[in-house]
Scaffold this motif. Structure first.
Motif, short mmCIF file in Angstrom:
data_model
loop_
_atom_site.label_atom_id
_atom_site.label_comp_id
_atom_site.label_asym_id
_atom_site.label_seq_id
_atom_site.Cartn_x
_atom_site.Cartn_y
_atom_site.Cartn_z
N GLY A 292 14.60 3.48 -7.45
CA GLY A 292 14.11 2.39 -6.62
C GLY A 292 14.92 2.21 -5.36
N THR A 293 16.24 2.30 -5.47
CA THR A 293 17.10 2.16 -4.30
C THR A 293 16.86 3.29 -3.31
N LEU A 294 16.72 4.51 -3.81
CA LEU A 294 16.46 5.65 -2.93
C LEU A 294 15.12 5.50 -2.21
N GLU A 295 14.11 5.00 -2.92
CA GLU A 295 12.80 4.79 -2.29
C GLU A 295 12.89 3.76 -1.18
N VAL A 296 13.55 2.64 -1.44
CA VAL A 296 13.70 1.60 -0.43
C VAL A 296 14.43 2.15 0.80
N ASP B 102 0.83 -1.21 0.00
CA ASP B 102 0.00 0.00 0.00
C ASP B 102 0.87 1.26 0.00
N LEU B 103 1.94 1.23 0.79
CA LEU B 103 2.81 2.40 0.88
C LEU B 103 3.50 2.69 -0.43
N THR B 104 4.07 1.68 -1.06
CA THR B 104 4.81 1.93 -2.31
C THR B 104 3.87 2.37 -3.43
N LEU B 105 2.62 1.91 -3.39
CA LEU B 105 1.67 2.42 -4.39
C LEU B 105 1.36 3.88 -4.11
N MET C 192 4.14 -0.25 -12.34
CA MET C 192 4.15 -1.63 -11.83
C MET C 192 5.55 -1.98 -11.33
N ALA C 193 6.56 -1.76 -12.17
CA ALA C 193 7.92 -2.14 -11.80
C ALA C 193 8.38 -1.41 -10.55
N ALA C 194 8.03 -0.13 -10.45
CA ALA C 194 8.50 0.67 -9.33
C ALA C 194 7.93 0.17 -8.01
N HIS C 195 6.61 -0.02 -7.94
CA HIS C 195 6.07 -0.34 -6.62
C HIS C 195 6.16 -1.83 -6.30
N ASP C 196 6.14 -2.70 -7.29
CA ASP C 196 6.27 -4.13 -6.99
C ASP C 196 7.69 -4.48 -6.54
N THR C 197 8.69 -4.06 -7.32
CA THR C 197 10.06 -4.43 -6.96
C THR C 197 10.52 -3.74 -5.68
N SER C 198 10.08 -2.50 -5.47
CA SER C 198 10.44 -1.81 -4.22
C SER C 198 9.81 -2.50 -3.02
N THR C 199 8.58 -2.98 -3.17
CA THR C 199 7.92 -3.70 -2.08
C THR C 199 8.66 -4.98 -1.74
N ILE C 200 9.02 -5.76 -2.77
CA ILE C 200 9.72 -7.02 -2.55
C ILE C 200 11.07 -6.77 -1.88
N THR C 201 11.80 -5.76 -2.38
CA THR C 201 13.12 -5.48 -1.83
C THR C 201 13.02 -5.04 -0.37
N THR C 202 12.10 -4.12 -0.06
CA THR C 202 11.97 -3.65 1.31
C THR C 202 11.54 -4.78 2.23
N ALA C 203 10.63 -5.63 1.76
CA ALA C 203 10.19 -6.77 2.58
C ALA C 203 11.36 -7.72 2.85
N ALA C 204 12.18 -7.98 1.83
CA ALA C 204 13.32 -8.87 2.02
C ALA C 204 14.32 -8.29 3.00
N VAL C 205 14.62 -7.00 2.87
CA VAL C 205 15.56 -6.36 3.81
C VAL C 205 15.01 -6.43 5.24
N ALA C 206 13.73 -6.10 5.40
CA ALA C 206 13.12 -6.14 6.73
C ALA C 206 13.20 -7.55 7.32
#
Length: 485
Positions: free
Chosen positions: A439-443, A192-195, A296-310
Motif C-alpha cells: 500500500g505504501t509503495l502504491e501511494v 478510479d485510479l486505485t481500482l 477493497m482494503a487495497a484500493h480504499d485505504t490507498s485512495t484515502i491516504t493519497t487524498a490526505a497527502v495531496a
C-alpha cells in the motif's frame, strides 16, 4: 412514470446525509460535538467485589441510535472528546447495542498484545461479516495465523517487486489524462485510479470491463458496515451491501479458473499458488473471500491516504516543493521498488498524513472472556472498538498534535517512537495489516507521478471535511486547482 415505493426512504436518507455532512464553521462544530455530553453517565457493569478494578463509564446516547450518527458526523473528533472526558476505557451506545471504546497508547497495547487472547475478531464480524465474510481481518486466533501464514507468500519481497513493476505503467497511463483547472475533484480520480491499479496488480488486468460495477459494489459493501438498520430490508444501505457482496462473489468466481492456471504473476494467482510449510492451500471459497477483502482494503485505504497527502501538500506548498524536488531527481523513468523506497521526504509526509487522517480509525473486537484493560473491568461478550486514531493526537506523545509537521518523524526527534502504540495506522499485534508495504509503495508511485506532472493548490480558507459513514472520505470529493507543469 412509475414511482418506486422505496423513493421516500431514499429521500429521507439523502436528507439525513445532507444534515450530517453539511459544512459548518469549526467553532459551531465544536459546540455541536459538546452536545454529546447531554446524556447521563452510567457504569457499564460492576467489577467483581473485592477486585479493586475500576468500572467502565459512559452513556447510551440517543435511543436505539446511540452515538452512531455522532460518529458519522465527527469521526475521530468524537473519540478524542470521549477520551479526554472518560479516559482510556469507556462505553457508548452504537448500532443498537453497547460498545466499549479503548483509546490511548498503553490501553491499546494491552488490548492488541498482552490481553489479545481475551478478544476475538467477532467485533468486525458484527459490522461487516455479511459483506466481507471470512476475510483475513475477520478471523481469530489459530485460524487467522494459519491463513495469514499462507497469504504471506503473496507479499514476499520478490512478489512486491513484481507488483511495483505493474503499478508504474497503470499510474502513468492515467494521471497525465486528468483534467486541469479549478474545482477538479481529486478523490473520485484517485478512486478510479486505485481500482485500476488493483485490477492490474491483483487481477492481472482481468475484468477491467467490469470496473464500474465492481467499484459500485465495493462502495456499497463498505458503506453498509455503518448501517443503522442491520437487516436487508428494501431501500436500506444494508441490503445494497448484500447485493454488492453478491456482485463481487460472481466477479471473482468468474475469473478464478484463469488465476488458477498458473500463467500470470498477479496477486490473485499468487493466492492460488500460496502454500503453508505443510503444503496446505486455500480453497476456492477461501480465495474469493480473501480477494474481496484484500481488493477493497487495497484500493480504499490507498485512495484515502493519497487524498490526505495531496490535501496536506496543497495546504503546505513548501512541503509540496520539497517532495517534488526529491521526485524530480529520479527523472522520467518509471520508478522501481528501490526508487520508491528511496523517497525519504515523501515517507515522512505520508506518515504525518496517516497520523492526521488514519484510513482505518478504529479496529473492532469482541471480548471472549472477562478482561481488564488499564485497570478497568470489561465483561465477556462486549463489542469493543480500539481507536488508534485517538493515539495519533495524544499530547503526551505529539508536540502540537493538530499541526501538520512531518519533521516529527525525522531523527533524532522521532516522536512516533515515544511509545510503541503511539502511531499505528496499519493496526498492531497479530492483525497488523499484511499489505501495508504494498500500500505504501502504491501511494508513493501515485504521488510521484502527480508531482512530476502537476502542481496543485486549494481555495483560500478551504478546510476538508471527512465523511465517516464508512472509512473517512472527503464529503465534497476534495476540489483542488490542478495545473500542469
Amino acid at each position: 412514470m412509475v414511482t418506486s415505493p422505496f423513493a421516500p426512504a431514499k429521500k429521507a436518507r439523502e436528507r439525513l446525509s445532507s444534515v450530517l455532512l453539511a459544512p459548518v464553521p469549526q467553532s459551531v462544530e465544536r459546540g455541536i460535538l459538546e452536545l454529546s455530553r447531554r446524556w447521563p453517565v452510567r457504569e457499564l457493569a460492576a467489577p467483581p467485589i473485592g477486585s479493586g478494578l475500576k468500572p467502565v463509564i459512559g452513556d447510551n446516547g440517543w435511543p436505539v441510535l446511540g452515538h452512531t450518527l455522532d460518529y458519522i458526523r465527527f469521526g475521530s473528533d468524537l473519540s478524542r472528546e470521549r477520551y479526554e472526558r472518560f479516559g482510556s476505557v469507556s462505553w457508548m451506545g452504537a448500532f443498537g447495542t453497547k460498545m466499549v471504546v479503548i483509546a490511548g497508547p498503553q490501553a491499546t497495547q494491552e488490548a492488541l498484545t498482552t490481553k489479545a487472547k481475551s478478544f476475538s475478531q467477532d467485533g468486525w464480524g458484527f459490522l461487516i461479516d455479511a459483506f466481507f465474510h471470512r476475510g483475513l481481518m475477520l478471523m481469530s486466533f489459530d485460524e487467522h495465523l494459519m491463513h495469514r501464514r499462507i497469504m504471506q507468500e503473496a507479499f514476499t519481497r520478490p512478489r512486491l517487486t513484481g507488483y511495483v513493476k505493474q503499478v508504474g505503467p497503470s499510474v502513468r497511463a492515467s494521471v497525465p489524462m486528468w483534467p486541469t483547472g479549478s474545482g477538479v475533484r481529486l478523490y473520485p480520480l484517485l478512486k478510479d485510479l486505485t481500482l485500476d491499479v488493483a485490477t492490474d496488480v491483483f487481477m492481472g488486468g482481468r475484468g477491467k470491463q467490469d470496473s464500474g460495477s465492481v467499484n459500485r459494489a465495493f462502495i456499497a459493501t463498505v458503506r453498509a458496515a455503518s448501517a443503522i438498520v442491520r437487516a436487508p430490508l428494501p431501500g436500506t444501505r444494508y441490503r445494497a451491501g448484500i447485493r454488492g457482496r453478491r456482485v463481487l462473489e460472481e466477479y471473482f468466481a468468474r475469473h478464478l479458473p484463469a488465476a488458477r492456471s498458473g500463467q500470470s504473476d498477479d496477486l490473485f494467482a499468487a493466492l492460488c499458488e500460496a502454500r503453508a510449510e505443510d503444503g496446505e492451500q486455500f480453497t476456492d471459497a477461501d480465495i474469493i473471500n480473501h480477494m474481496i477483502f484484500l481488493m477493497m482494503a487495497a484500493h480504499d485505504t490507498s485512495t484515502i491516504t493519497t487524498a490526505a497527502v495531496a490535501y496536506f501538500l496543497a495546504k503546505n506548498p513548501e512541503w509540496q516543493e520539497r517532495v517534488r524536488a526529491e521526485s524530480d531527481r529520479l527523472g522520467d523513468e518509471l520508478p522501481g521498488i528501490e526508487d520508491l523506497e528511496g523517497l525519504t521526504t515523501m515517507d515522512i509526509v505520508i506518515k504525518e498524513s496517516l497520523r492526521l487522517v488514519a484510513p482505518v480509525p478504529l479496529v473492532m473486537r469482541k471480548t471472549v472472556a472477562d478482561t481488564v484493560i488499564d485497570g478497568h473491568y470489561i465483561p465477556s461478550g462486549m463489542l469493543v472498538a480500539v481507536t488508534p486514531a485517538v493515539n495519533h493526537f495524544a499530547p503526551t506523545v505529539w508536540t502540537e498534535p493538530d499541526r501538520f509537521d512531518p519533521t516529527r518523524f525525522e531523527a533524532p526527534r522521532r516522536e512516533d517512537q515515544t511509545h510503541r502504540f503511539a502511531w499505528l495506522p496499519f493496526g498492531g499485534g497479530a492483525h497488523k495489516c499484511i499489505g501495508m508495504n504494498f500500500g505504501t509503495l502504491e501511494v508513493k508511485a501515485i504521488l510521484h507521478e502527480m508531482l512530476r506532472e502537476f502542481t496543485w493548490s486549494l481555495d483560500d480558507g478551504y478546510h476538508v471535511r471527512w465523511d465517516n459513514t464508512s472509512l473517512p472520505i472527503p464529503v465534497d470529493g476534495l476540489p483542488i486547482t490542478l495545473r500542469r507543469r
